[in-house]
Design an enzyme around this catalytic site. Sequence first.
Site, PDB file in Angstrom:
ATOM      1  N   THR A 208      -2.601  14.579  -6.859  1.00  0.00           N
ATOM      2  CA  THR A 208      -1.497  14.158  -6.061  1.00  0.00           C
ATOM      3  C   THR A 208      -0.763  13.376  -6.992  1.00  0.00           C
ATOM      4  O   THR A 208       0.708  13.498  -6.944  1.00  0.00           O
ATOM      5  CB  THR A 208      -1.996  13.356  -4.578  1.00  0.00           C
TER       6      THR A 208
ATOM      7  N   HIS B 223       3.678   1.817   8.166  1.00  0.00           N
ATOM      8  CA  HIS B 223       3.385   3.401   8.039  1.00  0.00           C
ATOM      9  C   HIS B 223       4.465   4.168   7.631  1.00  0.00           C
ATOM     10  O   HIS B 223       5.759   4.065   8.122  1.00  0.00           O
ATOM     11  CB  HIS B 223       2.958   3.766   9.576  1.00  0.00           C
TER      12      HIS B 223
ATOM     13  N   ARG C 211       5.210   9.799   0.039  1.00  0.00           N
ATOM     14  CA  ARG C 211       5.469   8.533  -0.839  1.00  0.00           C
ATOM     15  C   ARG C 211       6.782   8.206  -1.232  1.00  0.00           C
ATOM     16  O   ARG C 211       7.120   7.766  -2.695  1.00  0.00           O
ATOM     17  CB  ARG C 211       4.637   8.504  -1.957  1.00  0.00           C
TER      18      ARG C 211
ATOM     19  N   CYS D 127       5.464  10.802   7.724  1.00  0.00           N
ATOM     20  CA  CYS D 127       4.836  11.840   7.214  1.00  0.00           C
ATOM     21  C   CYS D 127       4.919  12.679   8.402  1.00  0.00           C
ATOM     22  O   CYS D 127       3.977  12.948   9.198  1.00  0.00           O
ATOM     23  CB  CYS D 127       3.324  11.171   7.189  1.00  0.00           C
TER      24      CYS D 127
ATOM     25  N   ARG E  32       0.853  -2.878  10.750  1.00  0.00           N
ATOM     26  CA  ARG E  32       0.515  -1.600  10.049  1.00  0.00           C
ATOM     27  C   ARG E  32       2.012  -1.118   9.531  1.00  0.00           C
ATOM     28  O   ARG E  32       3.135  -1.021  10.275  1.00  0.00           O
ATOM     29  CB  ARG E  32      -0.088  -0.400  10.764  1.00  0.00           C
TER      30      ARG E  32
ATOM     31  N   GLN F  34      -4.417   7.866  10.444  1.00  0.00           N
ATOM     32  CA  GLN F  34      -4.165   6.351  10.209  1.00  0.00           C
ATOM     33  C   GLN F  34      -3.170   5.689  11.441  1.00  0.00           C
ATOM     34  O   GLN F  34      -3.458   4.545  11.813  1.00  0.00           O
ATOM     35  CB  GLN F  34      -3.690   6.063   9.136  1.00  0.00           C
TER      36      GLN F  34
ATOM     37  N   CYS G 118      -3.766  15.039   4.221  1.00  0.00           N
ATOM     38  CA  CYS G 118      -3.588  13.517   4.110  1.00  0.00           C
ATOM     39  C   CYS G 118      -4.389  13.038   5.229  1.00  0.00           C
ATOM     40  O   CYS G 118      -4.971  13.495   6.203  1.00  0.00           O
ATOM     41  CB  CYS G 118      -2.260  13.228   3.935  1.00  0.00           C
TER      42      CYS G 118
ATOM     43  N   LYS H  24       0.887  -2.599  -0.997  1.00  0.00           N
ATOM     44  CA  LYS H  24       1.692  -3.070   0.266  1.00  0.00           C
ATOM     45  C   LYS H  24       1.422  -4.766   0.460  1.00  0.00           C
ATOM     46  O   LYS H  24       2.452  -5.206   0.742  1.00  0.00           O
ATOM     47  CB  LYS H  24       1.324  -2.417   1.178  1.00  0.00           C
TER      48      LYS H  24
ATOM     49  N   ARG I  80       8.476   4.443  -3.108  1.00  0.00           N
ATOM     50  CA  ARG I  80       8.751   3.696  -1.790  1.00  0.00           C
ATOM     51  C   ARG I  80       9.021   1.966  -2.213  1.00  0.00           C
ATOM     52  O   ARG I  80       8.714   1.495  -3.131  1.00  0.00           O
ATOM     53  CB  ARG I  80       7.450   3.709  -0.871  1.00  0.00           C
TER      54      ARG I  80
ATOM     55  N   ASP J 184       4.888   6.794  -6.837  1.00  0.00           N
ATOM     56  CA  ASP J 184       5.334   6.026  -5.717  1.00  0.00           C
ATOM     57  C   ASP J 184       6.621   5.611  -5.648  1.00  0.00           C
ATOM     58  O   ASP J 184       6.881   4.849  -6.345  1.00  0.00           O
ATOM     59  CB  ASP J 184       4.278   5.090  -5.348  1.00  0.00           C
TER      60      ASP J 184
END
Length: 217
Positions: free
Chosen positions: A126, A63, A106, A66, A61, A82, A77, A166, A140, A138
């Site tokens: 969003t 992640h 993000r 957040c 994952r 998650q 969210c 991802k 990231r 985004d």
Amino acid sequence: MSEAAAEQPVVPGPGVHLPTAFGDFTATAWTDTRTGVEHMTLTAPGTENSGPLAEGAPLVRLHSECLTGDVFGSYRCDCGEQLEQAMELIAVHGGTIVYLRGQEGRGIGLANKLRAYALQEAGADTVEANEQLGLPVDARDYQAAADILHQLGLHRIRLLTNNPAKQDWMRRFGVDVEAMVPSEVPIRAENERYLQTKRDRMDHHLTLLRTKPVQQS
């Protein structure tokens, strides 16, 4: 950049035992020498040898940090739920959570995320909220995540995500993604529009929006 940093773009600290409500993990902090950001991994016992994952590659994952969801349990969210889901699954099946700090909202940061929330309360979704702020939808980057996985010896993984971007990032940086494993959690009245926007405008794979009723919080 020093020669050592170029050779090891993310530098690990010691692995320590981290008992949690979801199971036992090895926690390691990683410093990105390019940015100075500190990330963290939670790895289930035996993952380096595929552990109990006879059915395929280890679960991973990625992640994004957040604060509102992970720490304060926000229902705006699905991030906090998650993360808990990932810890539960990886504690049982083996694998690693790469907790990516510096990716709040993000990648736009905490203050800008709350500014975006204010615009969403005025009617923007969003994506539109980020655009109205003049910010990327985004921002990231997952190079540090891929570097961490390579150092852990996880060159082939099953990626716990609903976000195909991802998967694309991992493959770009040389991590073989055997499969995307869904990371869907309950739909709530407070995040239904957010999830719809991620599905319709950001190509997230979210089947529960069509098949499950909204959960009232």
